[in-house]
Design a protein around this motif. Structure first.
Motif, PDB file in Angstrom:
ATOM      1  N   MET A  81       0.812  -1.215   0.000  1.00 15.60           N
ATOM      2  CA  MET A  81       0.000   0.000   0.000  1.00 15.60           C
ATOM      3  C   MET A  81       0.848   1.268   0.000  1.00 15.60           C
ATOM      4  N   SER A  82       2.146   1.113   0.208  1.00 15.23           N
ATOM      5  CA  SER A  82       2.998   2.304   0.232  1.00 15.23           C
ATOM      6  C   SER A  82       2.963   3.039  -1.102  1.00 15.23           C
ATOM      7  N   ALA A  83       2.819   2.282  -2.202  1.00 14.89           N
ATOM      8  CA  ALA A  83       2.737   2.916  -3.523  1.00 14.89           C
ATOM      9  C   ALA A  83       1.528   3.830  -3.616  1.00 14.89           C
ATOM     10  N   VAL A  84       0.433   3.451  -2.960  1.00 18.89           N
ATOM     11  CA  VAL A  84      -0.776   4.286  -2.959  1.00 18.89           C
ATOM     12  C   VAL A  84      -0.551   5.544  -2.136  1.00 18.89           C
ATOM     13  N   PHE A  85      -0.059   5.393  -0.888  1.00 19.99           N
ATOM     14  CA  PHE A  85       0.118   6.541  -0.004  1.00 19.99           C
ATOM     15  C   PHE A  85       1.188   7.495  -0.528  1.00 19.99           C
ATOM     16  N   ASP A  86       2.246   6.953  -1.078  1.00 20.61           N
ATOM     17  CA  ASP A  86       3.318   7.817  -1.586  1.00 20.61           C
ATOM     18  C   ASP A  86       2.868   8.652  -2.778  1.00 20.61           C
ATOM     19  N   ASN A  87       1.936   8.125  -3.545  1.00 20.42           N
ATOM     20  CA  ASN A  87       1.505   8.812  -4.764  1.00 20.42           C
ATOM     21  C   ASN A  87       0.076   9.355  -4.672  1.00 20.42           C
ATOM     22  N   LEU A  88      -0.469   9.377  -3.463  1.00 17.23           N
ATOM     23  CA  LEU A  88      -1.853   9.806  -3.307  1.00 17.23           C
ATOM     24  C   LEU A  88      -2.107  11.240  -3.782  1.00 17.23           C
ATOM     25  N   PRO A  89      -1.236  12.211  -3.465  1.00 15.02           N
ATOM     26  CA  PRO A  89      -1.477  13.574  -3.992  1.00 15.02           C
ATOM     27  C   PRO A  89      -1.532  13.610  -5.518  1.00 15.02           C
ATOM     28  N   PHE A  90      -0.649  12.844  -6.153  1.00 20.44           N
ATOM     29  CA  PHE A  90      -0.624  12.776  -7.614  1.00 20.44           C
ATOM     30  C   PHE A  90      -1.938  12.193  -8.145  1.00 20.44           C
ATOM     31  N   LEU A  91      -2.428  11.148  -7.488  1.00 19.79           N
ATOM     32  CA  LEU A  91      -3.684  10.524  -7.907  1.00 19.79           C
ATOM     33  C   LEU A  91      -4.881  11.438  -7.637  1.00 19.79           C
ATOM     34  N   LEU A  92      -4.872  12.104  -6.500  1.00 16.06           N
ATOM     35  CA  LEU A  92      -5.981  13.003  -6.168  1.00 16.06           C
ATOM     36  C   LEU A  92      -6.053  14.170  -7.145  1.00 16.06           C
ATOM     37  N   ASN A  93      -4.899  14.633  -7.588  1.00 15.85           N
ATOM     38  CA  ASN A  93      -4.887  15.699  -8.593  1.00 15.85           C
ATOM     39  C   ASN A  93      -5.525  15.213  -9.884  1.00 15.85           C
ATOM     40  N   GLY A  94      -5.232  13.963 -10.253  1.00 18.44           N
ATOM     41  CA  GLY A  94      -5.869  13.383 -11.432  1.00 18.44           C
ATOM     42  C   GLY A  94      -7.363  13.216 -11.242  1.00 18.44           C
ATOM     43  N   PHE A  95      -7.776  12.915 -10.015  1.00 16.88           N
ATOM     44  CA  PHE A  95      -9.190  12.783  -9.700  1.00 16.88           C
ATOM     45  C   PHE A  95      -9.914  14.124  -9.865  1.00 16.88           C
ATOM     46  N   VAL A  96      -9.250  15.202  -9.446  1.00 17.53           N
ATOM     47  CA  VAL A  96      -9.812  16.542  -9.629  1.00 17.53           C
ATOM     48  C   VAL A  96      -9.968  16.853 -11.120  1.00 17.53           C
ATOM     49  N   VAL A  97      -8.966  16.476 -11.907  1.00 17.17           N
ATOM     50  CA  VAL A  97      -9.058  16.666 -13.359  1.00 17.17           C
ATOM     51  C   VAL A  97     -10.249  15.881 -13.923  1.00 17.17           C
ATOM     52  N   THR A  98     -10.414  14.648 -13.474  1.00 14.62           N
ATOM     53  CA  THR A  98     -11.541  13.820 -13.903  1.00 14.62           C
ATOM     54  C   THR A  98     -12.869  14.497 -13.598  1.00 14.62           C
ATOM     55  N   LEU A  99     -13.013  14.993 -12.376  1.00  9.68           N
ATOM     56  CA  LEU A  99     -14.263  15.648 -11.976  1.00  9.68           C
ATOM     57  C   LEU A  99     -14.516  16.918 -12.791  1.00  9.68           C
ATOM     58  N   GLY A 100     -13.440  17.651 -13.094  1.00  8.09           N
ATOM     59  CA  GLY A 100     -13.593  18.857 -13.895  1.00  8.09           C
ATOM     60  C   GLY A 100     -14.106  18.562 -15.287  1.00  8.09           C
ATOM     61  N   TYR A 101     -13.535  17.563 -15.935  1.00  7.95           N
ATOM     62  CA  TYR A 101     -13.989  17.200 -17.279  1.00  7.95           C
ATOM     63  C   TYR A 101     -15.410  16.632 -17.239  1.00  7.95           C
TER      64      TYR A 101
END
Length: 232
Positions: free
Chosen positions: A1-21
């Protein structure tokens, strides 16, 4: 799960992009689909109706990914270059509007022509009847179908990565390519999509309950209406 926590900000930013589109495409689809569905119901000039139904048939019966490729990779062949954001919003919006058009048309038709006749007998104009009588009553029947389409648009944003838009799915794949933690990362991305779509569904159910308790508000119910099932 460290891969998830370490990259969570990067993924959340992509999630924001998804919601915007998704939000931009949903507004586009609701406006265009609402207009075309209303025109299809209200206008009895067959060339106009056939043009609208041709538009609906074209976009509903071809894969979204093919349409997206045409907007981004195909139009340059004709000398037209769209940026990835424009192609993404346009592609999602047009695809979604073809479904919204049918949802709106079917719901308006479900109110019943007797409502129009009753309105005319009271001296209302054709436009007033559609805006003040038919649309308010039909809206309750549109809610489930429009919710389904909103959920579908959120999920379809996952294809925008194919035209270089770094939304959630593409960012997830980028992280997987460097960490090889495919299962936890895909589960995390799936959970993000699930959360927003569950929230949309709950919001729609809340709206349906409000309408069922008399939230049709200003609708001039001039008689009984027949409801028809609507599918996205």
């Amino acid at each position: 799960m460290s891969a998830v926590f370490d990259n969570l900000p990067f993924l959340l930013n992509g999630f924001v992009v998804t919601l915007g589109y998704a939000a931009g495409a949903l507004v586009f689809a609701m406006l265009l689909g609402g207009l075309l569905g209303t025109v299809d119901y209200a206008v009895h000039f067959w060339p106009v109706r056939w043009a609208i139904r041709g538009f609906v048939g074209l976009f509903r019966n071809t894969p979204f990914i093919v349409q997206l490729y045409i907007w981004f990779f195909g139009l340059p062949y004709l000398g037209v270059q769209l940026s990835a954001p424009v192609a993404g919003i346009l592609g999602l919006g047009l695809y979604g509007s073809s479904y919204v058009t049918e949802i709106v048309r079917a719901s308006l038709a479900g109110v019943g022509r007797e409502q129009e006749e009753a309105g005319l007998s009271l001296g209302l104009g054709h436009r007033d009847i559609i805006v003040r009588v038919v649309w308010p009553q039909a809206f309750a029947g549109m809610v489930p179908g429009l919710t389904n389409e909103a959920v579908a648009l959120v999920k379809n944003t996952s294809m925008l990565g194919f035209i270089t838009i770094t939304e959630l799915t593409l960012r997830t794949q980028q992280v997987i390519s460097s960490t090889f933690a495919s299962l936890p990362l895909y589960l995390t991305a799936g959970a993000m999509y699930l959360i927003v779509n569950v929230l949309l569904t709950l919001l729609a159910r809340r709206l349906e309950k409000v309408l069922a308790r008399g939230g049709r508000g200003s609708a001039l119910n001039l008689g009984s209406r027949t409801e028809v099932p609507v599918h996205a």
